[in-house]
Design an enzyme around this catalytic site. Structure first.
Site, mmCIF file in Angstrom:
data_model
loop_
_atom_site.group_PDB
_atom_site.id
_atom_site.type_symbol
_atom_site.label_atom_id
_atom_site.label_comp_id
_atom_site.label_asym_id
_atom_site.label_seq_id
_atom_site.Cartn_x
_atom_site.Cartn_y
_atom_site.Cartn_z
ATOM 1 N N ASP A 299 65.388 2.915 38.331
ATOM 2 C CA ASP A 299 65.806 1.519 38.342
ATOM 3 C C ASP A 299 66.889 1.332 37.264
ATOM 4 O O ASP A 299 66.779 1.866 36.160
ATOM 5 C CB ASP A 299 64.596 0.618 38.041
ATOM 6 C CG ASP A 299 64.844 -0.834 38.412
ATOM 7 O OD1 ASP A 299 64.158 -1.339 39.309
ATOM 8 O OD2 ASP A 299 65.741 -1.461 37.796
ATOM 9 N N ASN B 222 56.682 -5.821 45.276
ATOM 10 C CA ASN B 222 56.948 -7.254 45.371
ATOM 11 C C ASN B 222 57.276 -7.578 46.818
ATOM 12 O O ASN B 222 58.226 -7.022 47.388
ATOM 13 C CB ASN B 222 58.118 -7.633 44.456
ATOM 14 C CG ASN B 222 57.758 -7.483 42.988
ATOM 15 O OD1 ASN B 222 56.624 -7.756 42.591
ATOM 16 N ND2 ASN B 222 58.693 -7.031 42.178
ATOM 17 N N VAL C 226 65.526 -7.425 46.259
ATOM 18 C CA VAL C 226 66.243 -6.554 47.200
ATOM 19 C C VAL C 226 65.387 -6.440 48.461
ATOM 20 O O VAL C 226 64.276 -5.882 48.417
ATOM 21 C CB VAL C 226 66.494 -5.152 46.594
ATOM 22 C CG1 VAL C 226 67.236 -4.276 47.599
ATOM 23 C CG2 VAL C 226 67.287 -5.255 45.288
ATOM 24 N N HIS D 151 60.247 -1.416 48.715
ATOM 25 C CA HIS D 151 60.322 -0.457 47.607
ATOM 26 C C HIS D 151 59.061 -0.548 46.763
ATOM 27 O O HIS D 151 58.488 -1.614 46.588
ATOM 28 C CB HIS D 151 61.557 -0.691 46.735
ATOM 29 C CG HIS D 151 61.749 -2.098 46.278
ATOM 30 N ND1 HIS D 151 62.240 -3.088 47.108
ATOM 31 C CD2 HIS D 151 61.523 -2.694 45.080
ATOM 32 C CE1 HIS D 151 62.310 -4.229 46.441
ATOM 33 N NE2 HIS D 151 61.871 -4.023 45.203
ATOM 34 N N HIS E 213 57.718 0.090 42.978
ATOM 35 C CA HIS E 213 58.090 0.335 41.585
ATOM 36 C C HIS E 213 57.053 1.283 40.988
ATOM 37 O O HIS E 213 55.845 1.030 41.092
ATOM 38 C CB HIS E 213 58.042 -0.962 40.763
ATOM 39 C CG HIS E 213 59.045 -1.993 41.160
ATOM 40 N ND1 HIS E 213 60.204 -2.225 40.445
ATOM 41 C CD2 HIS E 213 59.067 -2.882 42.182
ATOM 42 C CE1 HIS E 213 60.886 -3.213 41.010
ATOM 43 N NE2 HIS E 213 60.209 -3.633 42.075
HETATM 44 P P1 AMP Z 1 62.424 -6.360 43.225
HETATM 45 O O1 AMP Z 1 62.591 -7.463 42.221
HETATM 46 O O2 AMP Z 1 60.998 -5.969 43.441
HETATM 47 O O3 AMP Z 1 63.151 -6.650 44.520
HETATM 48 O O4 AMP Z 1 63.102 -5.073 42.582
HETATM 49 C C1 AMP Z 1 64.421 -4.704 42.777
HETATM 50 C C2 AMP Z 1 64.762 -3.731 41.694
HETATM 51 O O5 AMP Z 1 65.954 -3.062 42.040
HETATM 52 C C3 AMP Z 1 65.000 -4.368 40.313
HETATM 53 O O6 AMP Z 1 64.077 -3.831 39.371
HETATM 54 C C4 AMP Z 1 66.453 -3.965 39.984
HETATM 55 O O7 AMP Z 1 66.627 -3.678 38.618
HETATM 56 C C5 AMP Z 1 66.640 -2.752 40.871
HETATM 57 N N1 AMP Z 1 68.010 -2.457 41.230
HETATM 58 C C6 AMP Z 1 68.944 -3.317 41.682
HETATM 59 N N2 AMP Z 1 70.092 -2.663 41.964
HETATM 60 C C7 AMP Z 1 69.864 -1.350 41.689
HETATM 61 C C8 AMP Z 1 70.653 -0.168 41.768
HETATM 62 N N3 AMP Z 1 71.917 -0.185 42.198
HETATM 63 N N4 AMP Z 1 70.093 1.016 41.408
HETATM 64 C C9 AMP Z 1 68.808 1.048 40.965
HETATM 65 N N5 AMP Z 1 68.012 -0.035 40.871
HETATM 66 C C10 AMP Z 1 68.530 -1.216 41.213
#
Ligand code: AMP
Length: 114
Positions: A30, A87, A96, A100, A102
């Site tokens: 991340d 999430n 996003v 995914h 975490h």
């Molecule tokens: P969520 O809030 O569960 O949708 O998590 C999305 C995660 O994606 C967040 O922790 C961001 O920091 C991470 N994120 C966003 N863009 C990128 C990227 N280009 N590479 C790696 N992680 C990312």
């Protein structure tokens, strides 16, 4: 529909610090880590969130958990412990819209927020 940032990582349009790749999954660090180890494990197949995954994809969901387990082992937090978080949707803070997991660890984590 336009690609999410994670689909762009899968297609190598955006770079990422990749930890593990299989035929069906990708795991990468991340960019805004909330712990010393913060890895995202994603299916290459697009599902906007967990709630959108049909029951026929149960094997893929199993692979996601096993990939998280393998990542934890690879980065050396298997014995110290780790947390997996998914999430799902707006109230959970999903930013996003691509399923995914975490993987968080590398320090003692606080109790999950409620
Ligand atoms: P969520 O809030 O569960 O949708 O998590 C999305 C995660 O994606 C967040 O922790 C961001 O920091 C991470 N994120 C966003 N863009 C990128 C990227 N280009 N590479 C790696 N992680 C990312």
């Amino acid at each position: 529909m336009s690609k999410t940032i994670f689909e762009k990582i899968i297609d190598r349009e955006i770079s990422a610090d990749i930890i593990l790749e299989t035929e069906n999954l990708l795991a990468f660090r991340d960019t805004h880590p909330e712990a010393p180890v913060h890895i995202l494990v994603i299916p290459k197949k697009h599902f906007p969130r967990l709630a959108a995954v049909p029951t026929e994809e149960s094997e893929l969901l199993g692979q996601l958990l096993l990939a998280a387990q393998a990542c934890a082992k690879k980065v050396g937090i298997e014995s110290t412990g780790y947390r997996l978080v998914i999430n799902n949707g707006a109230d959970a803070g999903e930013t996003v819209p691509h399923l995914h997991v975490h993987l968080l660890g590398g320090r003692k984590l606080e109790c999950p927020p409620g």
